[in-house]
Write a protein that holds these residues in place. Sequence first.
Motif, PDB file in Angstrom:
ATOM      1  N   ALA A  81     -15.563 -36.507  10.801  1.00 40.35           N
ATOM      2  CA  ALA A  81     -16.156 -37.825  10.216  1.00 40.35           C
ATOM      3  C   ALA A  81     -15.104 -38.440   9.052  1.00 40.35           C
ATOM      4  O   ALA A  81     -15.689 -39.343   8.632  1.00 40.35           O
ATOM      5  CB  ALA A  81     -17.511 -37.711  10.059  1.00 40.35           C
ATOM      6  N   GLY A  82     -14.232 -37.547   8.714  1.00 48.14           N
ATOM      7  CA  GLY A  82     -13.458 -37.754   7.532  1.00 48.14           C
ATOM      8  C   GLY A  82     -14.015 -37.208   6.301  1.00 48.14           C
ATOM      9  O   GLY A  82     -13.197 -37.301   5.248  1.00 48.14           O
ATOM     10  N   GLY A  83     -14.860 -36.296   6.199  1.00 47.81           N
ATOM     11  CA  GLY A  83     -15.324 -35.609   5.218  1.00 47.81           C
ATOM     12  C   GLY A  83     -14.306 -34.458   4.659  1.00 47.81           C
ATOM     13  O   GLY A  83     -13.597 -34.041   5.509  1.00 47.81           O
ATOM     14  N   THR A  84     -14.403 -34.118   3.523  1.00 53.31           N
ATOM     15  CA  THR A  84     -13.653 -32.816   3.050  1.00 53.31           C
ATOM     16  C   THR A  84     -14.303 -31.516   3.644  1.00 53.31           C
ATOM     17  O   THR A  84     -15.463 -31.335   3.567  1.00 53.31           O
ATOM     18  CB  THR A  84     -13.405 -32.824   1.525  1.00 53.31           C
ATOM     19  N   VAL A  85     -13.366 -30.887   4.354  1.00 57.16           N
ATOM     20  CA  VAL A  85     -13.950 -29.414   4.685  1.00 57.16           C
ATOM     21  C   VAL A  85     -13.964 -28.562   3.580  1.00 57.16           C
ATOM     22  O   VAL A  85     -13.058 -28.173   2.697  1.00 57.16           O
ATOM     23  CB  VAL A  85     -12.804 -28.743   5.762  1.00 57.16           C
ATOM     24  N   GLN A  86     -15.230 -27.832   3.493  1.00 56.23           N
ATOM     25  CA  GLN A  86     -15.430 -26.986   2.633  1.00 56.23           C
ATOM     26  C   GLN A  86     -15.521 -25.583   3.129  1.00 56.23           C
ATOM     27  O   GLN A  86     -15.931 -25.270   4.021  1.00 56.23           O
ATOM     28  CB  GLN A  86     -16.903 -27.457   2.085  1.00 56.23           C
ATOM     29  N   ALA A  87     -15.582 -24.683   1.948  1.00 56.43           N
ATOM     30  CA  ALA A  87     -15.660 -23.355   2.344  1.00 56.43           C
ATOM     31  C   ALA A  87     -16.987 -23.029   2.976  1.00 56.43           C
ATOM     32  O   ALA A  87     -17.080 -22.198   3.775  1.00 56.43           O
ATOM     33  CB  ALA A  87     -15.205 -22.364   1.217  1.00 56.43           C
ATOM     34  N   ASP A  88     -18.096 -23.417   2.468  1.00 55.38           N
ATOM     35  CA  ASP A  88     -19.329 -23.207   2.918  1.00 55.38           C
ATOM     36  C   ASP A  88     -19.874 -24.583   3.692  1.00 55.38           C
ATOM     37  O   ASP A  88     -20.456 -25.449   2.760  1.00 55.38           O
ATOM     38  CB  ASP A  88     -20.357 -22.699   1.584  1.00 55.38           C
ATOM     39  N   PRO A  89     -19.924 -24.561   5.108  1.00 58.20           N
ATOM     40  CA  PRO A  89     -20.538 -25.739   5.488  1.00 58.20           C
ATOM     41  C   PRO A  89     -21.902 -25.848   5.573  1.00 58.20           C
ATOM     42  O   PRO A  89     -22.360 -26.750   6.222  1.00 58.20           O
ATOM     43  CB  PRO A  89     -19.707 -25.644   7.015  1.00 58.20           C
ATOM     44  N   ARG A  90     -22.531 -24.816   4.874  1.00 56.48           N
ATOM     45  CA  ARG A  90     -24.072 -24.759   4.961  1.00 56.48           C
ATOM     46  C   ARG A  90     -24.711 -24.936   3.523  1.00 56.48           C
ATOM     47  O   ARG A  90     -25.945 -24.892   3.393  1.00 56.48           O
ATOM     48  CB  ARG A  90     -24.746 -23.399   5.346  1.00 56.48           C
ATOM     49  N   LEU A  91     -23.957 -25.655   2.609  1.00 51.77           N
ATOM     50  CA  LEU A  91     -24.530 -25.626   1.301  1.00 51.77           C
ATOM     51  C   LEU A  91     -25.394 -26.783   1.310  1.00 51.77           C
ATOM     52  O   LEU A  91     -26.461 -26.240   0.737  1.00 51.77           O
ATOM     53  CB  LEU A  91     -23.235 -25.863   0.462  1.00 51.77           C
ATOM     54  N   VAL A  92     -25.450 -27.944   1.583  1.00 50.08           N
ATOM     55  CA  VAL A  92     -26.374 -28.916   1.480  1.00 50.08           C
ATOM     56  C   VAL A  92     -27.542 -28.369   2.434  1.00 50.08           C
ATOM     57  O   VAL A  92     -28.815 -28.926   1.637  1.00 50.08           O
ATOM     58  CB  VAL A  92     -25.897 -30.085   1.826  1.00 50.08           C
ATOM     59  N   THR A  93     -27.485 -27.816   3.558  1.00 48.89           N
ATOM     60  CA  THR A  93     -28.516 -27.443   4.363  1.00 48.89           C
ATOM     61  C   THR A  93     -29.367 -26.579   3.552  1.00 48.89           C
ATOM     62  O   THR A  93     -30.500 -26.566   3.547  1.00 48.89           O
ATOM     63  CB  THR A  93     -28.172 -26.858   5.429  1.00 48.89           C
ATOM     64  N   LYS A  94     -28.819 -25.599   2.687  1.00 50.18           N
ATOM     65  CA  LYS A  94     -29.536 -24.442   2.134  1.00 50.18           C
ATOM     66  C   LYS A  94     -29.976 -25.139   0.834  1.00 50.18           C
ATOM     67  O   LYS A  94     -31.342 -24.929   0.420  1.00 50.18           O
ATOM     68  CB  LYS A  94     -28.450 -23.335   1.540  1.00 50.18           C
ATOM     69  N   ILE A  95     -29.387 -26.027   0.271  1.00 53.64           N
ATOM     70  CA  ILE A  95     -30.161 -26.951  -0.895  1.00 53.64           C
ATOM     71  C   ILE A  95     -31.433 -27.612  -0.468  1.00 53.64           C
ATOM     72  O   ILE A  95     -32.506 -27.595  -0.899  1.00 53.64           O
ATOM     73  CB  ILE A  95     -29.134 -27.770  -1.497  1.00 53.64           C
TER      74      ILE A  95
END
Length: 306
Positions: A81-95
């Motif tokens: 979708a054009g977002g920046t690839v992050q090392a942890d793709p679960r961070l927002v889900t965890k928060i």
Amino acid sequence: MADQGPPEGPRGPDAGRSEHPGSGLAVCYRHPERETGIRCTRCERPICPDCMVDASVGYHCPECVRAAAAAARGSRPRTLAGGTVQADPRLVTKILLALNLIVFIGVLGAGTPLVRDLAMLGYARTGAWDTSTIGVASGEWYRLLTSAFLHQQFWHIGFNMLALWFLGPNLEAALGRARFLTLYLLSALAGSTLSYLLAAPNQLSLGASGAIFGLFGAMAVLLRRLRYDMRPILVLLVINLVITFMPGLNIAWQAHLGGLIAGAVIAWAMVHAPRERRALVQYGTCAAVGLVLLVACVLRTLHLLG
């Protein structure tokens, strides 16, 4: 900085298509003798198992992998979708999981008063002899969002958080953190808004189900975009919808339906937006959904107070 596209060459759904006589399958653009039903999720070229390279979402062709590696030297790689690839793709889900659990612990400690102050409530009088009112119509608009982080029963938060952990990481990886969080919050607000419009004024509701149904809708859209098997997610969605409308369970179906519709609409804009106008289409759609929710809430408030 936006990522660079793949090298010049055939593009689009029919790129590299050279069907064998009598066959409905495309052939690999590098191996014309091999039929395949898999396509690169960036350029949509048909690719065979020897050519496809695992990506965070779907598969990429060798050319797109090389282009992404070259672009990475000047800019960070991007999600579908054009977002920046992050090392942890679960961070927002965890928060989001942590916030729901913290509020749940607060409910266990504070009890009914906290639920009464934060749950979704359109409009109600505080007592038989008290003319003061509480609820969204009385200016407590924060209830539209705080109710989406509020749970009272262990089974309720358990089911919702299990679904969040099942759906969240894949969507976060495909959309990027900011887009995923926007999807989640707007789905939650859409669920509360439809409850505000259709539910009885004195009806109290709470839970993350509106946001979770938004993730269900988004996942269905994403799987369709990637041409993956949609049957598992559709079966889960149908089961949840059947449970939603079962009599006697006292489930706020309005929140589920509102979240599902908003999540599907937002996800469609995010994964189908053209690359050259991607941000405009994506955030324009989110803004339009937010504006519709705002207008609906204002009109409902005027109706209740009129």
